[in-house]
Write an enzyme that holds these catalytic residues in place. Structure first.
Site, short mmCIF file in Angstrom:
data_model
loop_
_atom_site.label_atom_id
_atom_site.label_comp_id
_atom_site.label_asym_id
_atom_site.label_seq_id
_atom_site.Cartn_x
_atom_site.Cartn_y
_atom_site.Cartn_z
NE ARG A 45 -2.68 0.32 3.45
CZ ARG A 45 -3.50 0.10 4.47
NH1 ARG A 45 -4.78 0.03 4.27
NH2 ARG A 45 -3.03 -0.06 5.67
N GLY A 77 -7.25 -14.38 15.00
CA GLY A 77 -5.88 -14.65 14.53
C GLY A 77 -5.53 -16.11 14.32
CB ILE A 83 -8.35 -19.31 17.48
CG1 ILE A 83 -7.58 -18.81 18.70
CG2 ILE A 83 -9.36 -20.38 17.87
CD1 ILE A 83 -8.47 -18.14 19.76
N GLY A 93 2.99 -2.03 21.79
CA GLY A 93 2.58 -2.36 20.41
C GLY A 93 1.29 -3.15 20.34
CD GLU A 98 -2.98 -0.33 14.88
OE1 GLU A 98 -2.18 0.47 14.37
OE2 GLU A 98 -3.02 -1.55 14.60
CG ASP A 124 -10.78 -5.76 15.76
OD1 ASP A 124 -10.35 -5.91 14.60
OD2 ASP A 124 -10.61 -6.59 16.67
CE LYS A 138 -10.71 -9.48 15.29
NZ LYS A 138 -9.83 -9.06 16.37
N GLY A 153 -1.22 -10.52 15.87
CA GLY A 153 0.23 -10.63 15.72
C GLY A 153 0.56 -11.32 14.41
N1 HSE Z 1 -6.44 -5.26 16.93
C1 HSE Z 1 -6.98 -6.57 17.08
C2 HSE Z 1 -6.90 -7.00 18.52
C3 HSE Z 1 -6.28 -7.60 16.25
O1 HSE Z 1 -6.44 -6.25 19.36
O2 HSE Z 1 -7.33 -8.10 18.82
C4 HSE Z 1 -6.64 -7.53 14.81
O3 HSE Z 1 -8.00 -7.74 14.65
#
Ligand code: HSE
Length: 439
Positions: free
Chosen positions: A45, A133, A135, A186, A189, A200, A204, A301
């Site tokens: 990007r 992630g 799982i 980290g 964000e 987020d 999901k 991650g």
């Molecule tokens: N930022 C998300 C979390 C990970 O903290 O679980 C990516 O979806």
């Protein structure tokens, strides 16, 4: 020997981890899948950022080049966002190139459009890494639990929020301090809104609900409440009452509609999710045949996400080699879920949702206060299961905590707005939902 050529979009934390693990584990992947997976083109990007380990010889100038190239069979989207990623995914599907993505925002917000193209071009999309992630929850729902109806799915699906809430619980630190620590490590964000406002997790939840009930759940109908307003005082009172506060995604069959909601929730310490700490994710699935199945592990991650994406790439590659005749099933993993359906599940409006509640009031410490509050609740036919006025809070205003029996959300909101207008109430009431995980 089959060789499948991959066009990789994005070389950030996830993209680079997919690339390096494909190289490092090439033999193992070949032994298990019978397919050689080779990255033949990479686009980014932001072409100005040169990440260490970037194989410059594979770079193509534009993201679109990945699809038009005659050197790619499969497109792996690891850029994130809904702009360029959407264009890339749609054009890859149109060109008959299977797509692997971890992009839950794209699936939740543009699922209808994407799955229309999947069906139209009979080209699959794979998205194991989009939820939790590392799982393997997507494949478990679609394949491992195929024969089950899902009464209830709930989970901790945002590691950032879980890290913050764990810190607040264990170290008694305020939200802002825990958030800053998460950013320093980290885990959050620079602009953490998507995570801490629950968006987020709601993406999901939308993907999970669509898989569990078929069709595409409308993300805009999903109730979302983040964790900015969770205070240390409520985390500590919850402890005293035998609960932890977690940001929970809840998907429940409530025929004829389904509940899909994300909000801070008091979870009893008798439930294992109360002990899921830090950035770990956990999901519980209640299948009518299998019973309760729990999954937990790293939800974010580079490596965790790459693990799921590589599994998808291998699956896509195997199907691609077996199906040069273009006999893909509609969504890539063999099962007709999350396709276009005239029967998209209807999401229940939060005002109709029934749950238990934790209500903290800040009141003047005078006789009669309890009577005034309980009279409003009684008139609304809302039952109180327990009340505590914790010791050690002497002063003009003191906390008064009610645990409320099952009540409709709208009835509870109306009662709270009446309570708020009482003279004895000295601060905005605080309310959280309480889950006991009954179907
Ligand atoms: N930022 C998300 C979390 C990970 O903290 O679980 C990516 O979806």
């Amino acid at each position: 020997m089959s060789v499948i050529r991959i066009g990789l979009a994005g070389f950030g934390t996830v993209g680079s981890s997919v690339y390096h693990n494909l190289l490092k584990e090439a033999e193992l992947i070949f032994q298990r899948s019978g397919v050689r997976l080779i990255v033949t083109a990479i686009a980014r990007r932001n072409p100005r950022r040169l990440r260490p380990g970037l194989p410059r010889s594979l770079l193509v100038p534009k993201v679109e080049d990945l699809v038009s190239s005659n050197k790619t069979d499969i497109i792996v989207e690891a850029m994130g966002g809904c702009g360029m990623a959407r264009d890339l995914v749609l054009s890859a599907l149109k060109a008959g190139k299977p797509v692997v993505t971890a992009n839950k925002a794209l699936l939740a917000e543009h699922g209808k459009e994407i799955f229309r193209e999947v069906a139209r071009h009979r080209t699959p999309i794979y998205f194991e890494a989009s939820v939790a992630g590392g799982i393997p929850i997507i494949r478990s729902l679609k394949e491992g639990l195929l024969a089950n109806r899902f009464h209830l799915i709930y989970g901790i699906v945002n590691g950032t929020c879980n890290y913050i809430l764990t810190k607040m619980s264990k170290e008694k630190i305020p939200f802002e301090v825990a958030l800053k620590q998460a950013q320093e490590l980290g885990y959050a964000e620079a602009d953490p809104s998507f995570d801490i406002d629950g968006v987020d997790a709601a993406h999901k939840a939308t993907v999970l609900a669509s898989l569990a009930y078929g069709g595409c759940v409308d993300f805009k109908k999903v109730y979302v409440e983040g964790i900015r307003h969770v205070s240390t005082i409520d985390v500590q009172f919850a402890h005293q009452l035998g609960y932890e506060i977690k940001l929970l995604a809840i998907i429940r069959s409530s025929l004829p509609s389904i509940e899909v909601r994300v909000h801070p929730t008091l979870i009893p310490k008798t439930n294992r999710l109360a002990y899921i700490n830090g950035v770990t994710n956990a999901i519980m699935v209640r299948g009518h045949i299998a019973g309760d199945i729990e999954f937990s592990g790293p939800g974010a991650g580079g490596n965790a996400t790459a693990s799921s994406m590589i599994s998808d790439i291998a699956q896509a590659a195997v199907q691609f080699t077996h199906a040069k005749a273009r006999h893909f099933s509609s969504d890539g993993c063999g099962l007709p879920t999350m396709t276009l359906s005239s029967n998209d599940p209807k999401v229940m409006n939060i005002k109709n949702v029934v749950s238990r509640y934790y209500l903290r009031l800040t009141v003047t410490d005078k006789p009669g206060v309890m009577a005034q509050v309980s009279s409003i609740l009684a008139k609304a036919r809302i039952g109180i299961s327990s009340v505590i006025q914790p010791e050690g809070h002497e002063g003009k205003s003191v906390p008064l905590i009610f645990m409320i029996h099952d009540a409709r959300n709208d009835a509870m909101e109306q009662a709270i707005s009446k309570i708020q207008r009482l003279n004895c109430i000295k601060a905005k009431p605080v309310m959280f939902r309480v889950e006991n995980f009954e179907s």
